[in-house]
Design a protein around this motif. Structure first.
Motif, mmCIF file in Angstrom:
data_model
loop_
_atom_site.group_PDB
_atom_site.id
_atom_site.type_symbol
_atom_site.label_atom_id
_atom_site.label_comp_id
_atom_site.label_asym_id
_atom_site.label_seq_id
_atom_site.Cartn_x
_atom_site.Cartn_y
_atom_site.Cartn_z
ATOM 1 N N GLN A 40 0.821 -1.208 0.000
ATOM 2 C CA GLN A 40 0.000 0.000 0.000
ATOM 3 C C GLN A 40 0.855 1.256 0.000
ATOM 4 O OE1 GLN A 40 -2.631 -0.378 3.339
ATOM 5 N NE2 GLN A 40 -3.923 -1.912 2.342
ATOM 6 N N TYR A 41 1.946 1.229 0.746
ATOM 7 C CA TYR A 41 2.838 2.386 0.784
ATOM 8 C C TYR A 41 3.458 2.629 -0.586
ATOM 9 C CZ TYR A 41 6.737 5.398 2.016
ATOM 10 O OH TYR A 41 7.626 6.431 2.051
ATOM 11 N N THR A 44 0.870 4.010 -2.994
ATOM 12 C CA THR A 44 0.617 5.413 -2.694
ATOM 13 C C THR A 44 1.759 6.284 -3.191
ATOM 14 O OG1 THR A 44 -0.610 4.755 -0.718
ATOM 15 C CG2 THR A 44 0.100 7.050 -0.833
ATOM 16 N N HIS A 47 1.586 6.542 -6.935
ATOM 17 C CA HIS A 47 0.500 7.448 -7.308
ATOM 18 C C HIS A 47 0.925 8.911 -7.124
ATOM 19 C CE1 HIS A 47 -3.553 8.830 -7.981
ATOM 20 N NE2 HIS A 47 -3.503 9.517 -6.847
ATOM 21 N N ARG A 48 1.624 9.200 -6.031
ATOM 22 C CA ARG A 48 2.125 10.569 -5.809
ATOM 23 C C ARG A 48 3.120 10.968 -6.889
ATOM 24 N NH1 ARG A 48 3.251 9.932 0.532
ATOM 25 N NH2 ARG A 48 1.097 9.992 1.224
#
Length: 142
Positions: A40-41, A44, A47-48
């Protein structure tokens, strides 16, 4: 590629011993939770990165277009800046300031677009490497 092979060999060499099923399941669940957190990290973070690349691209295109429109909208016979010195090199620089600045801006925009495309390619490569490592991990835990 070598890192993936090394990780795969590490997992293949690992032969766990099963003493207590409850303890093993607790440790396995704990490790799977840690893997899920890392997944998940990383998703994320990727995505950033994608959003930052998109924002940089949009800002670069808009600012480059505005600057080029400003440079090209000025009268042709008027230089962008004037130098009140009668030196040969400085006089040539003042006379050709529009062409030099337009060329410099076009080069800067080209370098920026190339850099953004390279960064997006790296992000996609990181994403595919992450997904292949995740599938390797899930295959070895089953």
């Amino acid at each position: 590629m070598n890192i993936d092979k090394a990780i795969e060999e590490l997992f293949l060499e690992q032969k766990p011993t099963f003493n207590d099923k409850a303890d093993f399941m607790a440790q396995l669940n704990k490790r799977l939770d840690a893997v899920e957190y890392v997944k998940q990290y990383q998703e994320t973070t990727i995505h950033r990165y994608k959003m930052a690349m998109f924002a940089a691209f949009v800002i670069g295109v808009v600012s480059g277009a505005v600057t080029l429109a400003f440079v090209l909208s000025m009268p042709t016979d008027m230089p962008l800046f004037t130098i009140h010195v009668h030196s040969g090199l400085l006089l040539w620089l003042a006379e050709n300031s529009r062409v030099i600045s337009a060329t410099f801006l076009a080069l800067l925009i080209s370098i920026g677009i190339t850099s953004i495309v390279s960064n997006v390619h790296d992000i996609l490569r990181m994403s595919s490497a992450f997904s292949s490592n995740r599938s390797l991990l899930s295959r070895n835990t089953n």
